[in-house]
Design a protein around this motif. Structure first.
Motif, PDB file in Angstrom:
ATOM      1  N   LEU A 195       1.203  15.407 -21.218  1.00 33.63           N
ATOM      2  CA  LEU A 195       1.565  14.068 -21.679  1.00 33.63           C
ATOM      3  C   LEU A 195       2.685  14.172 -22.701  1.00 33.63           C
ATOM      4  O   LEU A 195       2.686  15.079 -23.549  1.00 33.63           O
ATOM      5  N   TYR A 196       3.619  13.226 -22.628  1.00 27.25           N
ATOM      6  CA  TYR A 196       4.753  13.254 -23.545  1.00 27.25           C
ATOM      7  C   TYR A 196       5.289  11.836 -23.720  1.00 27.25           C
ATOM      8  O   TYR A 196       4.996  10.950 -22.898  1.00 27.25           O
ATOM      9  N   PRO A 197       6.037  11.584 -24.792  1.00 28.14           N
ATOM     10  CA  PRO A 197       6.601  10.244 -24.994  1.00 28.14           C
ATOM     11  C   PRO A 197       7.511   9.858 -23.844  1.00 28.14           C
ATOM     12  O   PRO A 197       7.892  10.686 -23.011  1.00 28.14           O
TER      13      PRO A 197
ATOM     14  N   VAL B 173      -0.733  18.482 -13.657  1.00 32.98           N
ATOM     15  CA  VAL B 173      -0.317  19.854 -13.369  1.00 32.98           C
ATOM     16  C   VAL B 173      -1.414  20.681 -12.712  1.00 32.98           C
ATOM     17  O   VAL B 173      -1.143  21.807 -12.281  1.00 32.98           O
ATOM     18  N   ALA B 174      -2.638  20.163 -12.637  1.00 33.73           N
ATOM     19  CA  ALA B 174      -3.718  20.934 -12.001  1.00 33.73           C
ATOM     20  C   ALA B 174      -4.918  20.056 -11.740  1.00 33.73           C
ATOM     21  O   ALA B 174      -5.106  19.000 -12.357  1.00 33.73           O
ATOM     22  N   LEU B 175      -5.737  20.496 -10.787  1.00 33.16           N
ATOM     23  CA  LEU B 175      -7.073  19.956 -10.548  1.00 33.16           C
ATOM     24  C   LEU B 175      -8.027  21.145 -10.623  1.00 33.16           C
ATOM     25  O   LEU B 175      -7.927  22.075  -9.814  1.00 33.16           O
TER      26      LEU B 175
ATOM     27  N   PRO C 258      15.992  18.368 -23.130  1.00 32.13           N
ATOM     28  CA  PRO C 258      16.059  19.418 -22.104  1.00 32.13           C
ATOM     29  C   PRO C 258      15.101  20.563 -22.371  1.00 32.13           C
ATOM     30  O   PRO C 258      14.495  21.100 -21.452  1.00 32.13           O
ATOM     31  N   ARG C 259      14.924  20.964 -23.628  1.00 32.00           N
ATOM     32  CA  ARG C 259      14.017  22.081 -23.925  1.00 32.00           C
ATOM     33  C   ARG C 259      12.560  21.703 -23.642  1.00 32.00           C
ATOM     34  O   ARG C 259      11.789  22.531 -23.176  1.00 32.00           O
ATOM     35  N   THR C 260      12.204  20.439 -23.927  1.00 31.86           N
ATOM     36  CA  THR C 260      10.835  20.011 -23.608  1.00 31.86           C
ATOM     37  C   THR C 260      10.644  19.914 -22.104  1.00 31.86           C
ATOM     38  O   THR C 260       9.592  20.276 -21.574  1.00 31.86           O
ATOM     39  N   ARG C 261      11.671  19.458 -21.414  1.00 34.41           N
ATOM     40  CA  ARG C 261      11.574  19.317 -19.953  1.00 34.41           C
ATOM     41  C   ARG C 261      11.343  20.666 -19.283  1.00 34.41           C
ATOM     42  O   ARG C 261      10.486  20.788 -18.403  1.00 34.41           O
ATOM     43  N   VAL C 262      12.067  21.708 -19.730  1.00 31.15           N
ATOM     44  CA  VAL C 262      11.895  23.013 -19.080  1.00 31.15           C
ATOM     45  C   VAL C 262      10.528  23.611 -19.434  1.00 31.15           C
ATOM     46  O   VAL C 262       9.930  24.329 -18.630  1.00 31.15           O
ATOM     47  N   PHE C 263      10.034  23.309 -20.645  1.00 26.77           N
ATOM     48  CA  PHE C 263       8.704  23.803 -21.006  1.00 26.77           C
ATOM     49  C   PHE C 263       7.639  23.144 -20.136  1.00 26.77           C
ATOM     50  O   PHE C 263       6.721  23.810 -19.638  1.00 26.77           O
ATOM     51  N   ILE C 264       7.744  21.843 -19.917  1.00 28.95           N
ATOM     52  CA  ILE C 264       6.775  21.133 -19.076  1.00 28.95           C
ATOM     53  C   ILE C 264       6.830  21.671 -17.650  1.00 28.95           C
ATOM     54  O   ILE C 264       5.789  21.889 -17.009  1.00 28.95           O
TER      55      ILE C 264
END
Length: 291
Positions: free
Chosen positions: A265-267, A152-154, A274-280
Motif C-alpha cells: 500500500l502506498y499514497p 503481491v501474493a495469496l 521512481p525509487r519507491t516504484r522500483v522497490f514495490i
C-alpha cells in the motif's frame, strides 16, 4: 518546496527539521523567506500544531506534483540510464519480511546501489503521509481508501494447535466441537479478536472462540500456540516447519480458509517516486517467486 511539504505532512516544524537533519531555526527562516517571496501566508502556527492556510494547501498540492515531476525528469536523463537514488522509508509485516523479503535484500542493493532503505517491522495502522512512510506491506483486504494497493501474493492458510493441546483436549471433528475449544485470539487493528474462518462447501463460516490469551503480534501468536494455549489460524509458511516436525497439527484441511491476500500500500500513484516504484516492483517479484 520539499521542506514545506514535509512540514505540512508532519504538522510540525520540529519533526520536519529532525527528519531532514536541519536546525529548527533554519527551517523557520526558510518558510518565512518562502512566504515573503510569495507574498502569502502558507502556514497557521500554534504552540502545538501547524496546518496549511487555504493558499498553503493549494501550494502544497502543486509542490507535491512539481517535486514528483522533477524526480521523474532527473530519472529520465540519459535515456533513463540514471538509476533511482535516495532514501525510502518502508514498513513491513514482520514474519513476511523475515521469510520473503529480508533474505534477498542483497539482490535489491546490487540492482539499485544508490537507494537507501529504512525498514520498520510491524503490523500497526500507519498514516503514511504524516509519518513519512513511502509504502507498507500488509495482509488482508485494504480498508484505507486514500491509499493505492497492489496485491503481491495469496498465502495459503492453516488451522492448527499443538500436539500437547490436542492430547489434553482431544481433536475436534465438527465445527460444533471446535466451538468448545480454546483459541489464541489475534487482535485486529480495531482491538477486537479476529474470528476463525472456514470454507465449507463453498460457503464462508466464521467461528469465534474464547481463549486464555489474546495477542497482537504474529510471533506471539505462534509462540502461544506452541505453548499449548489453543488453536490459531495462520499462513502456512509461518508454521510449516512446526507442522513438519509434528509440534503442531492441522485440523479441518478440507475446510481451509480462503488464501490471505498480501498488499503493498502506498499514497496516491501521482506521488510515487521512481525509487519507491522500483522497490514495490521488487517486493512483488520476491513475493511472486515465493508463491
Amino acid at each position: 518546496m520539499h521542506l514545506f511539504v514535509r512540514i505540512v505532512d508532519l504538522a510540525s516544524f520540529t519533526k520536519a527539521a529532525d527528519e531532514l537533519q536541519l536546525p529548527r531555526a533554519s527551517v523557520s527562516l526558510a518558510v518565512q523567506q518562502l512566504e515573503a517571496r510569495l507574498g502569502v501566508r502558507l502556514l497557521q502556527r500554534t504552540t502545538r500544531h501547524v496546518s496549511p492556510t487555504v493558499d498553503g494547501q493549494s501550494y502544497y498540492l502543486r509542490c507535491q506534483q512539481i517535486l514528483q515531476d522533477v524526480e521523474e525528469a532527473e530519472g529520465a536523463c540519459g535515456g533513463g540510464m540514471l538509476k533511482p537514488r535516495g532514501k525510502i522509508r518502508v514498513d513491513l509485516q514482520g514474519t513476511q519480511a523475515l521469510h520473503f523479503i529480508l533474505p534477498h535484500l542483497g539482490e535489491f542493493h546490487a540492482r539499485y546501489p544508490d537507494i537507501e532503505l529504512e525498514i520498520g517491522l510491524g503490523d500497526r495502522f500507519i498514516d503514511l503521509v504524516r509519518e513519512g512512510i513511502d509504502c507498507v506491506l500488509r495482509s488482508g483486504e485494504p480498508k484505507d481508501s486514500s491509499l493505492v494497493g497492489r496485491r503481491v501474493a495469496l498465502l495459503a492458510q492453516v488451522t492448527c494447535a499443538s500436539k500437547a493441546y490436542l492430547r489434553r483436549r482431544g481433536q475436534p471433528h465438527t465445527l460444533d466441537e471446535f466451538k468448545t475449544h480454546d483459541a489464541v485470539n489475534y487482535l485486529g487493528a480495531n482491538g477486537r479478536s479476529l474470528p476463525f474462518e472456514f470454507l465449507v462447501q463453498g460457503q464462508k463460516r466464521a467461528v469465534q472462540l474464547r481463549g486464555p490469551v489474546s495477542v497482537n503480534s504474529a510471533y506471539a501468536y505462534t509462540a502461544c500456540c506452541l505453548a499449548g494455549m489453543g488453536f490459531v489460524q495462520v499462513p502456512r509458511y509461518h508454521v510449516q516447519a512446526h507442522l513438519h516436525s509434528g509440534e503442531l497439527c492441522e485440523v479441518f484441511p478440507e475446510w481451509a480458509p480462503a488464501p490471505m491476500p498480501v498488499w503493498v500500500l502506498y499514497p496516491h500513484a501521482r506521488h510515487l517516486s521512481p525509487r519507491t516504484r522500483v522497490f514495490i516492483d521488487w517486493v512483488a517479484e520476491c513475493m511472486g517467486r515465493a508463491a
